[in-house]
Every structure is written in structure tokens, then in C-alpha cells.
Enzyme design. Structure first.
Site, PDB file in Angstrom:
ATOM      1  N   CYS A   1     -22.845 -49.847  91.658  1.00 26.10           N
ATOM      2  CA  CYS A   1     -23.016 -49.927  93.099  1.00 26.10           C
ATOM      3  C   CYS A   1     -24.437 -49.002  93.410  1.00 26.10           C
ATOM      4  CB  CYS A   1     -21.920 -49.292  93.742  1.00 26.10           C
ATOM      5  SG  CYS A   1     -20.394 -49.924  93.265  1.00 26.10           S
TER       6      CYS A   1
ATOM      7  N   ASN B   1     -16.405 -54.407  99.000  1.00 26.23           N
ATOM      8  CA  ASN B   1     -17.323 -53.796  98.284  1.00 26.23           C
ATOM      9  C   ASN B   1     -18.179 -54.920  97.242  1.00 26.23           C
ATOM     10  OD1 ASN B   1     -18.600 -52.428  95.940  1.00 26.23           O
ATOM     11  ND2 ASN B   1     -16.734 -51.006  95.594  1.00 26.23           N
TER      12      ASN B   1
ATOM     13  N   HIS C   1     -22.949 -46.452 100.269  1.00 23.50           N
ATOM     14  CA  HIS C   1     -22.549 -47.629  99.386  1.00 23.50           C
ATOM     15  C   HIS C   1     -21.093 -47.995 100.278  1.00 23.50           C
ATOM     16  CE1 HIS C   1     -20.537 -50.272  96.747  1.00 23.50           C
ATOM     17  NE2 HIS C   1     -19.814 -49.296  96.423  1.00 23.50           N
TER      18      HIS C   1
HETATM   19  N1  ACO Z   1      -1.429 -53.662  99.034  1.00 19.66           N
HETATM   20  C1  ACO Z   1      -0.449 -53.006  98.978  1.00 19.66           C
HETATM   21  N2  ACO Z   1      -0.018 -51.822  98.126  1.00 19.66           N
HETATM   22  C2  ACO Z   1      -0.995 -51.414  97.276  1.00 19.66           C
HETATM   23  C3  ACO Z   1      -2.102 -52.468  97.373  1.00 19.66           C
HETATM   24  C4  ACO Z   1      -2.385 -53.488  98.041  1.00 19.66           C
HETATM   25  N3  ACO Z   1      -3.306 -54.131  97.896  1.00 19.66           N
HETATM   26  N4  ACO Z   1      -2.853 -51.938  96.084  1.00 19.66           N
HETATM   27  C5  ACO Z   1      -2.173 -50.631  95.966  1.00 19.66           C
HETATM   28  N5  ACO Z   1      -1.102 -50.685  96.467  1.00 19.66           N
HETATM   29  C6  ACO Z   1      -0.087 -49.645  96.415  1.00 19.66           C
HETATM   30  C7  ACO Z   1      -0.084 -49.066  94.777  1.00 19.66           C
HETATM   31  O1  ACO Z   1       0.468 -49.786  93.896  1.00 19.66           O
HETATM   32  C8  ACO Z   1       0.575 -47.635  95.384  1.00 19.66           C
HETATM   33  O2  ACO Z   1       2.072 -48.031  95.099  1.00 19.66           O
HETATM   34  P1  ACO Z   1       3.055 -46.953  94.561  1.00 19.66           P
HETATM   35  O3  ACO Z   1       2.918 -45.657  95.303  1.00 19.66           O
HETATM   36  O4  ACO Z   1       4.132 -47.720  94.668  1.00 19.66           O
HETATM   37  O5  ACO Z   1       2.955 -46.991  92.996  1.00 19.66           O
HETATM   38  C9  ACO Z   1       0.334 -47.262  96.635  1.00 19.66           C
HETATM   39  O6  ACO Z   1      -0.068 -48.457  97.248  1.00 19.66           O
HETATM   40  C10 ACO Z   1      -0.886 -46.184  96.854  1.00 19.66           C
HETATM   41  O7  ACO Z   1      -1.794 -46.550  95.918  1.00 19.66           O
HETATM   42  P2  ACO Z   1      -3.304 -45.555  95.546  1.00 19.66           P
HETATM   43  O8  ACO Z   1      -3.934 -46.135  94.606  1.00 19.66           O
HETATM   44  O9  ACO Z   1      -2.400 -44.113  95.414  1.00 19.66           O
HETATM   45  O10 ACO Z   1      -3.963 -46.046  97.261  1.00 19.66           O
HETATM   46  P3  ACO Z   1      -5.029 -45.083  97.573  1.00 19.66           P
HETATM   47  O11 ACO Z   1      -4.778 -44.633  98.947  1.00 19.66           O
HETATM   48  O12 ACO Z   1      -5.738 -44.411  96.477  1.00 19.66           O
HETATM   49  O13 ACO Z   1      -6.054 -46.419  97.992  1.00 19.66           O
HETATM   50  C11 ACO Z   1      -7.822 -47.626  96.881  1.00 19.66           C
HETATM   51  C12 ACO Z   1      -6.400 -47.339  96.687  1.00 19.66           C
HETATM   52  C13 ACO Z   1      -8.155 -48.391  98.067  1.00 19.66           C
HETATM   53  C14 ACO Z   1      -8.031 -48.376  95.559  1.00 19.66           C
HETATM   54  C15 ACO Z   1      -8.784 -46.262  96.816  1.00 19.66           C
HETATM   55  O14 ACO Z   1      -8.270 -45.553  95.989  1.00 19.66           O
HETATM   56  C16 ACO Z   1     -10.101 -46.449  96.589  1.00 19.66           C
HETATM   57  O15 ACO Z   1     -11.020 -46.921  97.599  1.00 19.66           O
HETATM   58  N6  ACO Z   1     -10.671 -46.309  95.530  1.00 19.66           N
HETATM   59  C17 ACO Z   1     -11.948 -46.166  95.514  1.00 19.66           C
HETATM   60  C18 ACO Z   1     -12.664 -47.490  95.194  1.00 19.66           C
HETATM   61  C19 ACO Z   1     -14.153 -47.385  94.940  1.00 19.66           C
HETATM   62  O16 ACO Z   1     -14.922 -46.558  95.751  1.00 19.66           O
HETATM   63  N7  ACO Z   1     -14.774 -47.908  94.118  1.00 19.66           N
HETATM   64  C20 ACO Z   1     -16.159 -47.521  94.024  1.00 19.66           C
HETATM   65  C21 ACO Z   1     -16.965 -48.043  92.986  1.00 19.66           C
HETATM   66  S1  ACO Z   1     -16.889 -49.735  92.786  1.00 19.66           S
HETATM   67  C22 ACO Z   1     -17.928 -50.187  91.643  1.00 19.66           C
HETATM   68  O17 ACO Z   1     -18.769 -49.317  90.895  1.00 19.66           O
HETATM   69  C23 ACO Z   1     -18.076 -51.686  91.332  1.00 19.66           C
END
Ligand code: ACO
Length: 327
Positions: free
Chosen positions: A114, A284, A254
Site C-alpha cells: 500500500c 482497499n 491510504h
Molecule cells: N463479517 C462478519 N464478521 C466478521 C467479518 C465479516 N466480514 N470478518 C471478521 N468477522 C468477525 C471475526 O470472525 C470476529 O469474530 P469472533 O469475535 O467471533 O472471533 C469478529 O468479527 C471481530 O474480528 P476482529 O478481527 O477483531 O475485527 P476488527 O474490529 O479488528 O476488524 C478488520 C477487522 C476490519 C480486518 C480490521 O482489523 C482491519 O481493518 N485491519 C487492518 C487492515 C488493513 O489496514 N490493512 C492495511 C494494509 S493492506 C495491504 O497492505 C495489502
């Protein structure tokens, strides 16, 4: 030697096909509500089977060149950021060069996820400054939909396809890219990766359908690292340029997650009306995210001559960085 390096044209392109959160509800156990609240994403563009990244890179580049009033012959160099190349060999930049007819250009891909576009701008700026080249096309392009596990709800809701481009040239008039700050930490590579498909674990019949052929991410750890690194990069580049947050007319971060963007803005004490957001429309798009947002901000009139804008990114690697540009 050139002192001032300006962006003289921007362009972007994305596939026509749109995949909404409601569409995703039919594919994995998720909901529009969950995706919107946790990420800010409402829809993303997905490339059809007969299109590759260089097709969108070509469109975005042609739009940037048209705005710049630059012909393909005038491009001395193409620097293309991608983690989803058309093929392992040759570089996507070579394929783009041929599609554009930019026969006088030296070309290369850079892999900084990114942060690819900011890395590309920084390299382009340095090469123009020392007088090695005059006109550089910097491109960010991804077809992440081909590298996403469409049965993994943790990742498949996050990513999209697209391309953005900018034409850079030296100028006698003060302004342009003031400076850049780049950083990486390879010890955290395991938090966001595609484990298979390289020389370590080549793709073969034994790993067809294996989840390690696709993007694997420890989402919450990446989230925390992203906020920390983007805030650090923004603070560092302000210091390097001897500026303060109040001097920044528009921050273009980003576009991975609205909560990462809001947390970064809060740490910098930047109100959200000075932060560009289009994550709801694209998801993203990794290296394409900042140049698409920059192009939209320019074309919407959000950036005026003389404005100081900040680009800030974080991605797999980890890589991160920021740059400040006087438009
Ligand atoms: N729909 C419903 N529930 C979901 C989904 C979904 N699509 N995805 C995950 N969940 C669930 C999980 O299974 C988890 O359930 P559990 O508690 O029963 O285990 C719950 O939701 C919470 O999961 P978390 O991972 O803690 O959720 P979080 O609030 O952290 O959000 C997310 C997840 C959106 C992926 C976030 O962590 C994020 O944006 N991370 C950063 C991503 C990023 O910025 N990447 C940048 C670089 S990308 C690159 O370089 C290519």
C-alpha cells in the site's frame, strides 16, 4: 539539477463491475452493517476475467498524461507499484510501457504494497532532482480480487481493484514535492502476506485451493500497527518539512479502513473535513489507493494551487511513509 519537482497530471481507472456489501452477504457469513461499521467500505470494483492490472494502469496513465499535456514519447521513466502483477515475469511496468507506446522510457515495478505509490514518488523525485530523467510516470495498480480467498470473510470484504497515476516533472517555480519519509519493518511480514506462489512454496498441484495461496492477515494486529505507523510517518514528515498539522489543507491517507483513517487524523489533530476519504467506493486497493484518491481530490477541486497536501500510507511488509506536496 532540478530543485522543484511537481505533479503535473493525475489519472485513475477502475473496473466497471461493482461488488456491494449486499452481494457479499450472499457469498460469506457477513452483513452490510458489520462491514460498514468495522471498515467504512460499502462497495468495491472487481476486474472481469479478461482484464489485467496493466489495462487499468494504461487507462489511468493516459488520463494523467492528458491532464499533464505530455505524450508517451516524453516519458523517460515508469515506476509502477503493485503486489498483484500481470505475471511474475516481466514487470507490469514493461507491459504498461508497451500498451502506452512509451518507447523512450526505462521502467520498473516496485513492491511496497500500500506504500508503493509514495515510494514511487520519492524515487521519481530523486531521479528528476539529480537530472537523470525529466518526466516520470508513477503508477499504483492492483487486481487484488485475484489474490483474495472468496470464502474467508476476514479478508474478502476488504479489498478491491483499480489504478491511479501521476506525471512528475521538474519546474523552476517553487513548490511541488517538499520531501518524503519512508520506513519498513520486515520482521512483521507474517502479519500480512500471501505465503505461497514464490520460490519458497511454488504453486503446484499439491496446493490447489490451499488458503495460503491467498492474502492472509491478522486484522487487529495490522490495524494497531497501521494507526501507529501512519501517525509516526505523518509526524515525521511534518517535522522534516518544518510544518504543523494546521498547515496541511488536505491529508490523503491510504484507504484501508475508515477507523484507521479517523484514528490517524485524531492523533494529528486534523479535522475530518481536511481528510480525503473514498474507501466506501473502492475498499482497499493497496498501491492504487492513494493515487486514485489524489486524482479524485484534484478533479473534484479539493486541491488548489499553493495548497499543502500530505499523502500517508501503510502496507504489507510492513512498509509505511508520507510525503508533503505544495500543489
Ligand atoms: N463479517 C462478519 N464478521 C466478521 C467479518 C465479516 N466480514 N470478518 C471478521 N468477522 C468477525 C471475526 O470472525 C470476529 O469474530 P469472533 O469475535 O467471533 O472471533 C469478529 O468479527 C471481530 O474480528 P476482529 O478481527 O477483531 O475485527 P476488527 O474490529 O479488528 O476488524 C478488520 C477487522 C476490519 C480486518 C480490521 O482489523 C482491519 O481493518 N485491519 C487492518 C487492515 C488493513 O489496514 N490493512 C492495511 C494494509 S493492506 C495491504 O497492505 C495489502
Amino acid at each position: 539539477m532540478q530543485k522543484y519537482i511537481r505533479i503535473i497530471g493525475t489519472g485513475s481507472a477502475a473496473p466497471d463491475q461493482i461488488l456491494t456489501n449486499v452481494d457479499l452477504e450472499k457469498m460469506v457469513e457477513t452483513s452490510d452493517k458489520w462491514i460498514t461499521e468495522r471498515t467504512g467500505i460499502k462497495e468495491r470494483h472487481i476486474a472481469p476475467k479478461d482484464k489485467v492490472g496493466s489495462d487499468y494502469a494504461c487507462l489511468a496513465s493516459q488520463r494523467a498524461m492528458q491532464m499533464a499535456g505530455v505524450t508517451a514519447d516524453e516519458i523517460d521513466m515508469i515506476i509502477l507499484g503493485t503486489v498483484t502483477p500481470d505475471a511474475p515475469l516481466p514487470s507490469t511496468a514493461c507491459i504498461l510501457q508497451d500498451k502506452l507506446g512509451a518507447k523512450n522510457a526505462a521502467v520498473m515495478d516496485i513492491v511496497a504494497a500500500c506504500s508503493g505509490f509514495i515510494y514511487g514518488l520519492s524515487i521519481a523525485r530523486a531521479l528528476i532532482m539529480i537530472g537523470q530523467v525529466k518526466t516520470v510516470l508513477v503508477v499504483g495498480v492492483e487486481v487484488l480480487s485475484r489474490f483474495v480467498n472468496w470464502s474467508d470473510r476476514n479478508t474478502c470484504v476488504l479489498f478491491g481493484d483499480g489504478a491511479g497515476a501521476a506525471v512528475l516533472r521538474g519546474s523552476d517555480k517553487p513548490g511541488g514535492i517538499i520531501n518524503a519519509y519512508l520506513k519498513s519493518n520486515g520482521s512483521l511480514a507474517h502479519l500480512l502476506q500471501i505465503p505461497m506462489g514464490g520460490s519458497r512454496i511454488p504453486l503446484d498441484a499439491s496446493n490447489v485451493g490451499h488458503e495460503d495461496r491467498y492474502i492472509r492477515m491478522k486484522g487487529s494486529e495490522v490495524f494497531k500497527a497501521a494507526v501507529k505507523a501512519m501517525s509516526e510517518a505523518a509526524t515525521k514528515i511534518l517535522k522534516i518539512c518544518e510544518l504543523e498539522s494546521k498547515d496541511i489543507k488536505l491529508m490523503i491517507p491510504h484507504q484501508a479502513n475508515i477507523r484507521i483513517i479517523e484514528a490517524t487524523a485524531k492523533r494529528l489533530k486534523l479535522p475530518m473535513d481536511r481528510v480525503y476519504v473514498n474507501v466506501h467506493k473502492y475498499g482497499n486497493t493497496s498501491a492504487a489507493s492513494i493515487p486514485i484518491a489524489l486524482d479524485e481530490a484534484v478533479r473534484e477541486g479539493r486541491i488548489k494551487k499553493g495548497d499543502k497536501i500530505m499523502l500517508v500510507a501503510f502496507g504489507a511488509g510492513f512498509t509505511w511513509g508520507a510525503t508533503i506536496i505544495e500543489w
